[in-house]
Design an enzyme around this catalytic site. Structure first.
Site, PDB file in Angstrom:
ATOM      1  N   ASP A   1       4.996 -19.079  -1.610  1.00 34.24           N
ATOM      2  CA  ASP A   1       5.807 -19.718  -2.640  1.00 34.24           C
ATOM      3  C   ASP A   1       6.918 -20.697  -3.159  1.00 34.24           C
ATOM      4  OD1 ASP A   1       4.002 -20.396  -6.368  1.00 34.24           O
ATOM      5  OD2 ASP A   1       4.832 -21.691  -4.872  1.00 34.24           O
TER       6      ASP A   1
ATOM      7  N   ASP B   1       7.546 -27.834  -2.733  1.00 33.12           N
ATOM      8  CA  ASP B   1       6.615 -26.406  -3.082  1.00 33.12           C
ATOM      9  C   ASP B   1       4.960 -25.799  -2.216  1.00 33.12           C
ATOM     10  OD1 ASP B   1       4.945 -25.587  -6.147  1.00 33.12           O
ATOM     11  OD2 ASP B   1       4.788 -24.768  -4.469  1.00 33.12           O
TER      12      ASP B   1
HETATM   13  C1  601 Z   1      -5.147 -20.034  -7.304  1.00 29.49           C
HETATM   14  N1  601 Z   1      -3.811 -20.003  -6.672  1.00 29.49           N
HETATM   15  C2  601 Z   1      -3.725 -19.973  -5.209  1.00 29.49           C
HETATM   16  C3  601 Z   1      -2.214 -20.109  -6.990  1.00 29.49           C
HETATM   17  C4  601 Z   1      -1.607 -20.713  -5.549  1.00 29.49           C
HETATM   18  C5  601 Z   1       0.045 -21.079  -5.388  1.00 29.49           C
HETATM   19  C6  601 Z   1       0.191 -21.720  -7.655  1.00 29.49           C
HETATM   20  C7  601 Z   1       0.833 -23.329  -7.168  1.00 29.49           C
HETATM   21  O1  601 Z   1       1.052 -23.093  -8.437  1.00 29.49           O
HETATM   22  N2  601 Z   1       1.994 -22.551  -7.161  1.00 29.49           N
HETATM   23  N3  601 Z   1       4.064 -22.718  -6.931  1.00 29.49           N
HETATM   24  C8  601 Z   1      -1.445 -21.885  -7.899  1.00 29.49           C
HETATM   25  C9  601 Z   1      -2.562 -21.711  -8.063  1.00 29.49           C
END
Ligand code: 601
Length: 319
Positions: free
Chosen positions: A32, A211
């Site tokens: 991420d 992102d």
């Molecule tokens: C619920 N999950 C697997 C997520 C994974 C990543 C993110 C996110 O905003 N990453 N920048 C949000 C939720």
């Protein structure tokens, strides 16, 4: 050193998962670039059913008094305590990585059994460990990398990779165009000079973040409106979560101009998934709720993207 770890897209290219050795366990993490915490389930995480979990290595230590708590743009969250352990990604090793063990995770995580946690690759200024903020995996290994960069190669419905320490010219066409990154908010921010829907150019600059942890391409309402004006029958239906259209509709390409380079997302990548209503949900949706634009997986999977920390720049090339 350098190394490459294979990523695997989940259904609808919703997220890209990478097997990572964390301590004495192998877990599948969602890499991420929009956050800076490396967190994993443990054997005692509430909501951990169906997930692999972290087992500390013999050499692991508990980081006494350190805790973490994170919220994401979609409202999901997680929290817990912290170990220091060894983490290996594609053969690249961080020997003293802060491994954030989850005691609690929100329902959107616990129900998402395709990942066992996240590996943050934003700037470390976003790390939530308190009272002592910790470094990302990339920050920890950067000085050991042959070339202190990493690259994200996300593909549509096919394995790609996250490469650390090298640029691989076999993974892109043409040249890489670099542009300054804005890290003032801890993200990999950047600006495009204009955008094109089909053949219609709009000479408006857009700023946003690269992102990998966000599935969609989230843009301001004006830009979204200009895109869906070229999708016949498209409507913005809050009861369906945003812009939807009949699945038989053909979609125009969406491209942006970055420092003279045109990054094109083909129309075939711009349907996210089919709704139960038989309508299709677009990959381009409004960023209003977030407050800034997010160039997520829908955009990134058309590009070879270089994340260059020392030079604070991003590089883009076509795949
Ligand atoms: C619920 N999950 C697997 C997520 C994974 C990543 C993110 C996110 O905003 N990453 N920048 C949000 C939720």
């Amino acid at each position: 050193v350098s190394g490459s770890a294979t990523n695997t897209p989940q259904p609808a290219d919703s997220e890209y998962i990478v097997p990572v050795t964390v301590g004495a366990s192998t877990v599948n993490l969602d890499f991420d670039t929009g956050s800076a915490d490396l967190w994993v389930y443990t054997s005692s995480t509430a909501g951990g059913a169906g997930h692999n979990y972290y087992t500390p290595s013999d050499g692991a230590t508990v980081m006494n008094g350190e805790t973490w708590s994170i919220g994401y743009g979609d409202g999901s969250s997680a929290s817990g305590n912290v170990y220091q352990d060894t983490v290996v990604v594609g053969g690249v090793t961080a020997t003293a990585q802060a491994v954030e063990a989850a005691q609690t995770v929100s329902s959107s995580f616990s129900s998402d059994t395709s990942n066992d946690g996240l590996l943050g690759l934003s700037w470390s200024s976003l790390n939530t460990v308190s009272p002592d903020q910790q470094k990302t995996f990339y920050d920890n290994v950067q000085s050991s990398l042959a070339d202190p960069v990493f690259a994200a190669i996300l593909k549509h419905d096919a394995p790609g990779s996250y490469d650390f320490g090298f640029i691989d010219s076999s993974k892109y066409t043409g040249n890489i165009t670099y542009t300054p990154a804005d890290n003032s908010q801890g993200y990999w921010g950047f600006t495009v000079d204009s955008y094109t829907v089909g053949t219609t150019v709009t000479s408006t600059a857009l700023s946003g973040i690269a992102d990998t942890g966000t599935s969609l391409l989230l843009l301001d309402d004006t830009t979204c409106g200009n895109y869906y004006a070229q999708v016949s029958g498209a409507i913005n239906d809050s009861s369906q979560g945003g812009w939807v259209y009949d699945c038989s509709t053909s979609l125009p390409d969406f491209s942006v101009s970055i420092n003279g380079y045109t990054a094109t997302v083909p129309g075939s990548y711009l349907t996210y998934d089919q709704q139960s209503s038989g309508q299709c949900y677009g990959g381009i949706q409004s960023s209003t709720a977030i407050g800034f634009n997010i160039f997520g997986d829908v955009f990134l999977k058309s590009q070879y993207v270089v994340f260059d920390g020392p030079n604070v720049q991003l590089g883009f090339a076509s795949q």
